[in-house]
Design an enzyme around this catalytic site. Structure first.
Site, short mmCIF file in Angstrom:
data_model
loop_
_atom_site.label_atom_id
_atom_site.label_comp_id
_atom_site.label_asym_id
_atom_site.label_seq_id
_atom_site.Cartn_x
_atom_site.Cartn_y
_atom_site.Cartn_z
CG ASN A 43 -0.42 -0.23 2.52
OD1 ASN A 43 0.57 -0.92 2.67
ND2 ASN A 43 -1.04 0.33 3.55
CD GLU A 45 -1.51 4.73 4.59
OE1 GLU A 45 -1.04 5.60 5.34
OE2 GLU A 45 -2.19 3.76 5.00
CB CYS A 54 -5.19 -1.52 -1.71
SG CYS A 54 -6.54 -0.76 -0.82
CD GLU A 56 -5.18 -6.05 -1.24
OE1 GLU A 56 -4.72 -4.89 -1.19
OE2 GLU A 56 -5.85 -6.55 -0.33
CB CYS A 87 -10.78 -2.82 0.39
SG CYS A 87 -10.19 -2.11 -1.17
CB CYS A 90 -8.63 -4.76 -3.80
SG CYS A 90 -7.48 -3.39 -3.51
N1 THU Z 1 -5.18 -1.59 2.57
C1 THU Z 1 -4.60 -2.41 1.64
O1 THU Z 1 -3.52 -2.11 1.12
N2 THU Z 1 -5.25 -3.54 1.30
C2 THU Z 1 -6.38 -4.00 1.90
O2 THU Z 1 -6.89 -5.05 1.53
C3 THU Z 1 -7.00 -3.22 2.99
C4 THU Z 1 -6.46 -1.85 3.18
C5 THU Z 1 -4.46 -0.38 2.98
C6 THU Z 1 -5.02 0.91 2.52
C7 THU Z 1 -4.49 1.85 3.58
O3 THU Z 1 -3.18 2.26 3.22
C8 THU Z 1 -4.39 1.01 4.83
O4 THU Z 1 -4.43 -0.34 4.40
C9 THU Z 1 -5.50 1.26 5.84
O5 THU Z 1 -6.74 1.17 5.26
#
Ligand code: THU
Length: 131
Positions: A43, A45, A54, A56, A87, A90
């Site tokens: 991920n 941000e 994310c 994925e 999520c 994804c």
């Molecule tokens: N996140 C992911 O990378 N994948 C997921 O399946 C769930 C959430 C990340 C997004 C964000 O940077 C952090 O987790 C918190 O939501």
């Protein structure tokens, strides 16, 4: 075909490259393409929170942009009280590129569980509906 353990190890390693200064929630993914290549993602941000991507989708977009098509499985690594599933966004984007995908959820404590994407996302909106 790579073993599940190899894919899990790649996802756990990718997780450590997460850029998550806001949530501090580190996620790694390792996506195995039909040709055997493995694409990892974490991920990333943004200070403008909604622009975060994310792990994925990072892995999937890397794979697509490198010419990979068709995917066998994905390992997703995070540390939370229960295993972390992908999520909704994804799930949709993974489904756009593979109707059948093994999804391996795992964590640094050595726990893992396997699902099919169709179980996690049973009634998808998909390309055939656009014709
Ligand atoms: N996140 C992911 O990378 N994948 C997921 O399946 C769930 C959430 C990340 C997004 C964000 O940077 C952090 O987790 C918190 O939501």
């Amino acid at each position: 075909m790579n073993g599940r353990a190899t894919l899990i190890a790649s996802a756990l390693e990718a997780r450590l490259r997460a850029h998550a200064p806001y949530s501090h929630f580190l996620v790694g993914a390792a996506l195995e393409a039909a040709d055997g290549r493995v694409f990892t993602g974490c991920n990333v941000e943004s200070a403008s929170y909604g622009l975060t991507i994310c792990a994925e989708r990072t892995a999937l977009f890397k794979a697509i942009s490198e010419g990979a098509r068709g995917f066998a499985r994905i390992a997703i690594a995070a540390e939370s009280p229960s295993l972390t599933p992908p999520c909704g966004a994804c799930r949709q984007v993974l489904r756009d590129h593979c109707a059948e995908l093994e999804v391996i959820l795992c964590n640094p404590r050595g726990e893992s569980k396997v699902f099919q994407l169709s179980e996690l996302f049973p009634h998808p909106f998909h390309d055939q509906m656009l014709s």
